[in-house]
Write a protein that holds these residues in place. Structure first.
Motif, short mmCIF file in Angstrom:
data_model
loop_
_atom_site.label_atom_id
_atom_site.label_comp_id
_atom_site.label_asym_id
_atom_site.label_seq_id
_atom_site.Cartn_x
_atom_site.Cartn_y
_atom_site.Cartn_z
N ASP A 41 -8.87 -1.81 -20.69
CA ASP A 41 -8.38 -1.74 -21.95
C ASP A 41 -7.69 -0.43 -22.49
OD1 ASP A 41 -6.30 -2.78 -24.09
OD2 ASP A 41 -7.12 -4.32 -23.90
N TYR A 42 -6.67 0.56 -23.04
CA TYR A 42 -6.57 1.36 -23.82
C TYR A 42 -5.71 1.41 -24.85
CZ TYR A 42 -8.56 4.14 -19.45
OH TYR A 42 -8.97 4.60 -17.85
N SER A 43 -5.99 1.32 -25.88
CA SER A 43 -5.20 0.91 -27.06
C SER A 43 -3.61 1.56 -27.25
CB SER A 43 -6.09 1.86 -28.75
OG SER A 43 -6.63 3.20 -28.23
N ASN A 44 -3.30 2.94 -26.73
CA ASN A 44 -2.14 3.36 -26.72
C ASN A 44 -1.81 3.64 -26.04
OD1 ASN A 44 -3.01 3.73 -30.03
ND2 ASN A 44 -3.96 6.11 -28.91
N GLY A 45 -1.82 2.49 -24.71
CA GLY A 45 -1.47 3.01 -23.46
C GLY A 45 -2.41 3.70 -21.80
N ALA A 46 -2.47 3.22 -21.30
CA ALA A 46 -2.92 3.24 -20.00
C ALA A 46 -2.24 4.86 -19.78
CB ALA A 46 -3.45 2.81 -19.16
N PRO A 47 -3.19 5.95 -19.50
CA PRO A 47 -2.63 6.89 -18.31
C PRO A 47 -2.19 6.79 -17.51
CG PRO A 47 -5.13 6.92 -19.14
CD PRO A 47 -4.98 5.69 -19.01
N ASP A 48 -1.53 7.50 -16.79
CA ASP A 48 -0.67 6.77 -15.02
C ASP A 48 -1.99 6.68 -14.31
OD1 ASP A 48 1.39 7.56 -16.40
OD2 ASP A 48 1.60 10.03 -15.60
N SER A 49 -1.27 6.43 -13.40
CA SER A 49 -2.87 6.06 -12.12
C SER A 49 -2.90 7.15 -11.47
CB SER A 49 -1.96 5.01 -10.94
OG SER A 49 -2.55 4.70 -9.61
N GLY A 50 -4.04 7.19 -11.35
CA GLY A 50 -4.84 8.56 -10.22
C GLY A 50 -5.15 9.81 -11.36
N SER A 51 -5.58 9.26 -12.94
CA SER A 51 -5.43 10.36 -14.07
C SER A 51 -7.01 9.77 -13.91
CB SER A 51 -4.99 9.95 -15.09
OG SER A 51 -3.22 9.72 -15.38
N LYS A 70 -1.21 -1.24 -21.72
CA LYS A 70 -2.43 -0.89 -22.20
C LYS A 70 -3.42 -1.09 -21.30
CE LYS A 70 -1.03 -1.03 -27.14
NZ LYS A 70 -0.95 -1.74 -28.15
N GLN A 71 -3.18 -2.17 -20.53
CA GLN A 71 -4.27 -3.15 -19.49
C GLN A 71 -4.30 -2.76 -18.21
OE1 GLN A 71 -4.26 -7.00 -20.91
NE2 GLN A 71 -5.45 -7.03 -22.43
N VAL A 72 -5.04 -2.25 -17.58
CA VAL A 72 -4.59 -2.17 -15.91
C VAL A 72 -6.30 -2.08 -15.68
CG1 VAL A 72 -3.09 0.09 -16.48
CG2 VAL A 72 -5.82 0.27 -16.59
N VAL A 73 -5.78 -1.82 -13.67
CA VAL A 73 -7.34 -3.09 -12.53
C VAL A 73 -7.17 -1.05 -11.76
CG1 VAL A 73 -5.60 -4.31 -11.72
CG2 VAL A 73 -8.57 -4.21 -11.43
N ASP A 74 -8.44 -1.04 -11.24
CA ASP A 74 -8.70 -0.01 -10.52
C ASP A 74 -9.92 -0.47 -10.02
OD1 ASP A 74 -6.86 2.00 -11.43
OD2 ASP A 74 -7.99 2.27 -13.56
N PHE A 75 -8.99 0.30 -7.97
CA PHE A 75 -10.62 -0.54 -7.45
C PHE A 75 -10.90 1.13 -7.31
CE2 PHE A 75 -8.93 -4.43 -7.74
CZ PHE A 75 -9.78 -5.65 -7.20
N GLN A 76 -11.84 1.16 -6.80
CA GLN A 76 -11.69 2.60 -5.80
C GLN A 76 -13.63 3.00 -5.00
OE1 GLN A 76 -12.17 5.82 -8.89
NE2 GLN A 76 -14.17 5.36 -9.52
N ALA A 77 -13.69 3.65 -4.42
CA ALA A 77 -14.88 4.12 -2.97
C ALA A 77 -15.31 5.08 -3.54
CB ALA A 77 -14.70 3.57 -2.10
N ARG A 78 -14.92 5.87 -4.19
CA ARG A 78 -14.31 7.66 -4.50
C ARG A 78 -15.55 8.48 -5.19
NH1 ARG A 78 -8.55 9.34 -7.38
NH2 ARG A 78 -10.15 11.08 -7.14
N GLU A 79 -17.21 6.96 -5.65
CA GLU A 79 -18.05 7.74 -5.97
C GLU A 79 -19.22 7.84 -4.76
OE1 GLU A 79 -21.53 6.98 -8.91
OE2 GLU A 79 -20.33 6.07 -9.32
N SER A 80 -18.38 7.55 -3.62
CA SER A 80 -19.35 6.94 -2.08
C SER A 80 -19.55 8.74 -2.38
CB SER A 80 -18.63 6.58 -1.44
OG SER A 80 -18.76 5.32 -1.76
N ARG A 81 -20.74 9.37 -1.57
CA ARG A 81 -21.57 10.62 -1.16
C ARG A 81 -22.92 10.48 -0.19
NH1 ARG A 81 -24.36 11.36 -6.37
NH2 ARG A 81 -22.76 10.94 -7.76
N ASP A 108 -4.96 14.51 -5.15
CA ASP A 108 -4.90 15.17 -3.66
C ASP A 108 -4.24 13.90 -3.18
OD1 ASP A 108 -7.35 14.86 -3.26
OD2 ASP A 108 -8.21 16.09 -2.07
N GLY A 109 -4.68 12.42 -3.70
CA GLY A 109 -4.20 11.74 -2.74
C GLY A 109 -3.39 10.36 -3.31
N ASN A 110 -3.37 9.14 -3.07
CA ASN A 110 -2.56 7.98 -3.73
C ASN A 110 -3.19 6.47 -3.46
OD1 ASN A 110 -0.41 7.37 -1.58
ND2 ASN A 110 -0.15 9.14 -2.03
N GLU A 111 -2.58 5.93 -4.02
CA GLU A 111 -3.43 4.42 -3.75
C GLU A 111 -2.84 3.85 -3.41
OE1 GLU A 111 -5.08 2.54 -7.89
OE2 GLU A 111 -5.94 4.11 -8.23
#
Length: 387
Positions: A41-51, A70-81, A108-111
């Protein structure tokens, strides 16, 4: 068939000629798989997807994007190493090679379909006895003191956090290193960040690690660096050539203090011209005055984190973090970052040693010199399997 026989012959020759080295080399593969689900939940509006701010908390990036929800949900596995390590005994000398990759920070990718992101280098170094050459944690940072948070960095605003190429020598508790220089500056009266790679003097860093009788581990580090810019800052029709240098410095004290099975972690950092070494470059190292000379910017910050084990499988970390910047607003303008604070509380459950499930709540508040601010409330659910 001929190709198969040739391959067998070549393989046999290689095994015969390198058998001694192979026998003395240990090779290990490691890393982890981690999936995050983040409700933000971003007080002033969420950054764009992928930011970048949608991947993990980066101080200075949560002021929001007007017009966005303001409210968004993100799923990611990008921290995997994953990483690969070799250790070889070369006539009594220890030779180590290490490389590690993950998938963070890329745009360089997208959802939309495949969530395909390029791997990036985290670490890539070789060490020979006391010498380390390559990319790894900056000697100025003590990664062992970082809290156990689900957010990718955890306490990002209160800690030095840098990986870069270096040449480091270690002798007992002492470390000294020459590391890659890179200068970030604010233009006179404000504007887009100036990133300068000019200059011939590496950043010089020294560190001393020590322990107490009670098992506490501490580190004291110092950095001396040249801030340098030599370039045209105007357009091609109206060039504004700047050629200036100044020295900056910083000190950082970090530690891990055991409290029974629990532990207390902290870092405190101060510097003039620290810039990118602190808080993921929340503030620049310096600002240009009207004459084009560099004036260093002072910053200081830190974090404290207490980890409590409820039992053998459950544990929680409680973390407070912050940074403050002394801007000369007459030079920087009032659109620059001034303060950032964040707090975290989590509950982690490990039914077996390599497997962890967790939930974390974090809150962050960022302020600019003008008084404008932005805050972020985020709940993170994570699953992590260590290879």
């Amino acid at each position: 068939m001929k190709h198969s026989k040739l391959a067998v012959l070549v393989s046999g020759i290689m095994l015969a000629t390198t058998g001694t080295v192979q026998a003395a080399t240990d090779m290990t593969f490691g890393g982890y798989i981690k999936t995050d689900v983040m409700f933000s939940d971003y007080s002033n509006g969420a950054p764009d997807s992928g930011s970048l701010s949608r991947q993990f908390y980066v101080p200075g990036t949560i002021y929001g994007t007007a017009g966005n929800g303001k409210q968004v949900v993100d799923f990611q596995a990008r921290e995997s190493r994953f990483n690969f390590k070799t250790v070889t005994d070369v006539d009594g000398h220890k030779l180590t090679g290490f490389i590690e990759l993950d998938f963070m920070t890329h745009t360089d990718g997208n959802e939309r379909v495949s969530n395909s992101y390029s791997p990036r280098i985290r670490h890539a170094f070789v060490s020979y006895d006391n010498w380390t050459i390559g990319q790894t944690w900056s000697t100025f940072q003590n990664p062992g003191a970082l809290p156990e948070n689900l957010d990718f960095v955890g306490a990002a605003d209160g800690t030095p956090f840098v990986r870069q190429a270096l040449i480091k020598y270690t002798n007992g508790n002492f470390q000294v290193a020459l590391e890659n220089p890179e200068t970030t500056l604010t233009p006179n009266k404000g504007g887009a960040r100036i990133t300068s790679g000019s200059g011939m003097i590496p950043d010089v860093i020294g560190r001393y690690n020590f322990k107490s009788d009670g098992g506490s581990a501490f580190s004291l580090a110092a950095v001396l660096r040249q801030l340098n810019v030599e370039e045209n800052l105007g357009d091609t029709n109206n060039p504004n050539h700047v050629d200036s240098s100044e020295f900056g410095y910083g000190v950082s004290f970090a530690g891990v203090v055991p409290v029974g099975k629990d532990d207390f972690k902290f870092t405190a950092t101060y510097g003039e011209g620290l810039g990118r070494y602190m808080s993921l470059n929340f503030a620049n190292a310096g600002v240009l005055d009207a004459s084009g000379d560099i004036n260093t910017i002072t910053s200081y910050g830190g974090f404290v984190s207490y980890r409590h084990w409820w039992n053998e499988q459950f544990r929680s970390s409680f973390t407070l973090s912050g940074v403050s910047v002394d801007n000369d607003a007459s030079l920087t303008g009032d659109a620059v970052n001034k303060e950032a604070y964040s707090g975290y509380v989590n509950l982690l459950y490990s039914p077996s040693k390599p497997l962890t499930f967790g939930v974390e709540y974090m809150y962050a508040l960022n302020k600019k010199e003008s008084g404008a601010d932005g805050d972020l409330n985020r709940i993170i659910f994570s699953a992590k399997y260590v290879l």
